[in-house]
Design a protein around this motif. Structure first.
Motif, PDB file in Angstrom:
ATOM      1  N   GLU A 215      -3.857 -34.324   0.827  1.00  0.00           N
ATOM      2  CA  GLU A 215      -4.355 -32.951   0.894  1.00  0.00           C
ATOM      3  C   GLU A 215      -4.813 -32.600   2.304  1.00  0.00           C
ATOM      4  O   GLU A 215      -4.582 -31.477   2.783  1.00  0.00           O
TER       5      GLU A 215
ATOM      6  N   GLY B 286      -2.405 -29.695   0.572  1.00  0.00           N
ATOM      7  CA  GLY B 286      -2.255 -29.609  -0.875  1.00  0.00           C
ATOM      8  C   GLY B 286      -1.716 -30.901  -1.440  1.00  0.00           C
ATOM      9  O   GLY B 286      -1.409 -31.845  -0.708  1.00  0.00           O
ATOM     10  N   ARG B 287      -1.607 -30.965  -2.767  1.00  0.00           N
ATOM     11  CA  ARG B 287      -1.128 -32.163  -3.429  1.00  0.00           C
ATOM     12  C   ARG B 287       0.358 -32.380  -3.153  1.00  0.00           C
ATOM     13  O   ARG B 287       1.140 -31.424  -3.051  1.00  0.00           O
TER      14      ARG B 287
END
Length: 331
Positions: A13, A18-19
């Motif tokens: 992240e 982000g993932r």
């Protein structure tokens, strides 16, 4: 709240905003440590390879039967097929894997992960064709290849480095297991510590990330061995680590030793303690990608009962926070 160790998800992240979800593929590689008839190999390996959960369609049925000692699960690498068939298989797996993680996690970013067996054990021509085909199914954030330290000749390292312009990061996962050569010999690894050191150095020279696999709880090992392994990982500047607790798979040499009373596996309490000891001696820059094995229970003789990874990680985190310990505080 800041975790007491460098968590993989938070690392991703932080880097990508982000993932990022791995899409694992089994490209029907074999292993130089096994004979053509499937015998040999490492003492802990049941010859079935690691694969993503969404590719274990046959194993879903077997899992309801309990422990399976009869080798029911087929060894796919013994029937690899043509290069074209392997490429078709990769494309199918990527399509299915992306659909799975998108449906379950609403994924938007993916990494491609060559996961099963030794993913650089082939001709350079075949490797290029397989890797090219997989990356063409992108876009992917990262390209990750799992292999052994003795299967990284310079031409393979150069090939892997050639993909750095197609993804944000190229990674190689290397099985080390231990810095104790006696343990490697006992497990039948058939490589030495220097081989691992040379491999990491060659990969880093080409700006390829390295994740080192280690196993805690090997026969006759204890804290002195874990300390030596942590110091070796620090010395070569491995970027990440995957920690596995020793587990016994049915049909392995380790299974034979376990039946004879020569091998035991760690309890939950001991593995939590061992992991914390290892983390505290590991530089705080090393990303922790895993801390326990996830071999399906129908293949796992011991430990038969173990909590899921979320419960295990919660115990590690709680214990470290309670005592004020953090990764690297004893380096």
């Amino acid at each position: 709240m800041q975790a007491p160790y460098r968590m993989y998800a938070r690392h991703l992240e932080g880097v990508y905003g982000g993932r990022v979800y791995r899409v694992g593929v089994d490209a029907l590689f074999s292993c130089p440590n096994r004979r053509e008839d499937g015998t040999g190999g490492c003492a802990f390996c049941d010859g079935r390879g690691a694969s993503a959960v969404y590719h274990r369609t046959q194993e879903h049925e077997l899992s309801r039967l309990g422990l399976c000692r009869d080798g029911i699960v087929e060894d796919f690498c013994s029937n690899a097929g043509s290069l074209a068939e392997r490429i078709d298989r990769i494309r199918f797996q990527i399509e299915r894997g992306k659909a799975f993680v998108k449906r379950r996690y609403k994924a938007e970013r993916y990494s491609i992960y060559f996961q099963s067996y030794t993913n650089t054990f082939d001709t350079i021509e075949n490797l290029r064709a397989l890797f090219d085909a997989a990356l063409a199914c992108g876009p992917f954030v990262e390209f990750i290849v799992s292999t052994r330290p003795d299967c990284l000749p310079q031409q393979v390292v150069d090939l892997l480095a050639s993909y750095t312009g197609m993804v944000e990061k190229v990674w190689v996962e290397i099985g080390l297991e231990s810095a104790n050569q006696r343990s490697l010999d006992l497990m039948g690894r058939n490589h030495d510590i220097e081989c691992y050191i040379r491999a990491v150095k060659a990969l880093h020279l080409r700006h390829i990330g390295v994740c080192t696999h280690v196993m805690l709880g090997l026969p006759y090992e204890g804290c002195d061995d874990y300390l030596a392994t942590a110091r070796l990982i620090n010395a070569v500047h491995s970027d990440a680590v995957k920690i596995h607790n020793l587990h016994v798979c049915a049909g392995t040499r380790l299974d034979d030793w376990h039946r004879q009373g020569e091998v035991c596996t760690a309890s939950l309490k001991r593995h939590v303690s061992d992991c914390i000891f290892f983390l505290r001696h590991l530089q705080d820059s090393v990303v922790i990608e895993r801390m326990m094995c996830e071999t399906p229970s129908h293949r796992r003789v011991s430990p038969r009962s173990f909590p899921d990874k979320h419960q295990f990680l919660a115990q590690v985190t709680q214990s470290m926070e309670t005592h004020g310990w953090v990764q690297g505080d004893l380096v």
